[in-house]
Design an enzyme around this catalytic site. Structure first.
Site, PDB file in Angstrom:
ATOM      1  N   CYS A 179     -13.986 -32.182 -12.564  1.00 32.59           N
ATOM      2  CA  CYS A 179     -12.684 -32.210 -11.902  1.00 32.59           C
ATOM      3  C   CYS A 179     -11.914 -33.460 -12.352  1.00 32.59           C
ATOM      4  O   CYS A 179     -11.622 -33.603 -13.534  1.00 32.59           O
ATOM      5  CB  CYS A 179     -12.845 -32.112 -10.384  1.00 32.59           C
ATOM      6  N   HIS A 192     -15.210 -27.040 -10.115  1.00 29.05           N
ATOM      7  CA  HIS A 192     -16.377 -27.633  -9.470  1.00 29.05           C
ATOM      8  C   HIS A 192     -17.582 -26.722  -9.682  1.00 29.05           C
ATOM      9  O   HIS A 192     -17.735 -25.732  -8.959  1.00 29.05           O
ATOM     10  CB  HIS A 192     -16.122 -27.808  -7.971  1.00 29.05           C
ATOM     11  N   GLU A 246     -20.595 -27.139  -8.871  1.00 31.00           N
ATOM     12  CA  GLU A 246     -21.478 -27.158  -7.706  1.00 31.00           C
ATOM     13  C   GLU A 246     -20.952 -26.292  -6.569  1.00 31.00           C
ATOM     14  O   GLU A 246     -21.676 -26.014  -5.608  1.00 31.00           O
ATOM     15  CB  GLU A 246     -21.693 -28.598  -7.233  1.00 31.00           C
TER      16      GLU A 246
END
Length: 204
Positions: free
Chosen positions: A79, A180, A182
């Site tokens: 990011c 992102h 994750e």
């Protein structure tokens, strides 16, 4: 060990937990020696480009990140962390970045919703070890600025948000993901796993 670099800005907990779920040891750290000794490093980031660079300089971590990148060990920006890899950003003025990849970060322009937030399709446009046995799909974005790489060969994947938007960049063992991983379900974790595999230190 995978160092999740703590410079005061970033979703450190979720990134480190994702690394651990994939079977790797993660350390959230701002210690230069620990970072430089790591087998892989992740530079996360949430917030403003200028503030992030100020924090990196004030903590001495700007030099550490550049030294780590020069070592040839795998480094991933996520990011805002991806945007910091570039030469400069126009976010709230003009700010110099880490200049590990030539290019600049600019604001979305147009009559559409900003920030770009939500799930968007990836399109792979380059070859990368990150893409081994991985099929494109949806990943999760939250950003108001996007990167424009100077070198076409540094662009590995794009998404569409009223225009082609840089989603993954890479050169050698240096990578960046605008989304992102994750928070991007199975595909995001698979891409993160491919990065971690480059460190060759899987445990468990």
């Amino acid at each position: 060990m995978i160092a999740v670099i703590d410079y005061g800005m970033g979703n450190l907990h979720s990134v480190s937990k994702a690394v651990e779920r994939l079977g790797y040891e993660a350390a959230v750290t701002s210690d230069p020696a620990e970072i430089l000794a790591a087998d892989g490093a992740i530079l996360p980031g949430v917030g403003a480009f200028g503030d992030a660079m100020a924090n990196l300089r004030d903590t001495g971590l700007e030099v550490v990140v550049k030294e780590y990148a020069a070592s040839g060990k795998p480094l991933l920006g996520i990011c805002l962390g991806m945007q910091l890899l570039f030469t400069e950003s126009e976010e709230h003025g003009r700010h110099q970045g880490l200049n590990l990849l030539p290019g600049r970060v600019v604001r979305f322009q147009g009559k559409y919703k900003i920030p770009h937030m939500g799930w968007n399709d990836l399109e792979f446009v380059g070859e990368s070890p990150l893409f081994r046995d991985v099929k494109p799909g949806h990943v999760y974005f939250v950003h108001s600025f996007h990167a424009l790489p100077d070198r076409k060969e540094d662009l590995l994947a794009v998404t569409d948000y009223q225009q082609p938007v840089t989603a993954i960049v890479g050169r050698g063992s240096l990578f960046g993901m605008q989304f992102h991983p994750e928070k991007s379900g199975e595909l995001g974790l698979k891409l993160l796993q491919r990065f971690l595999e480059l460190t060759a230190v899987r445990v468990g």
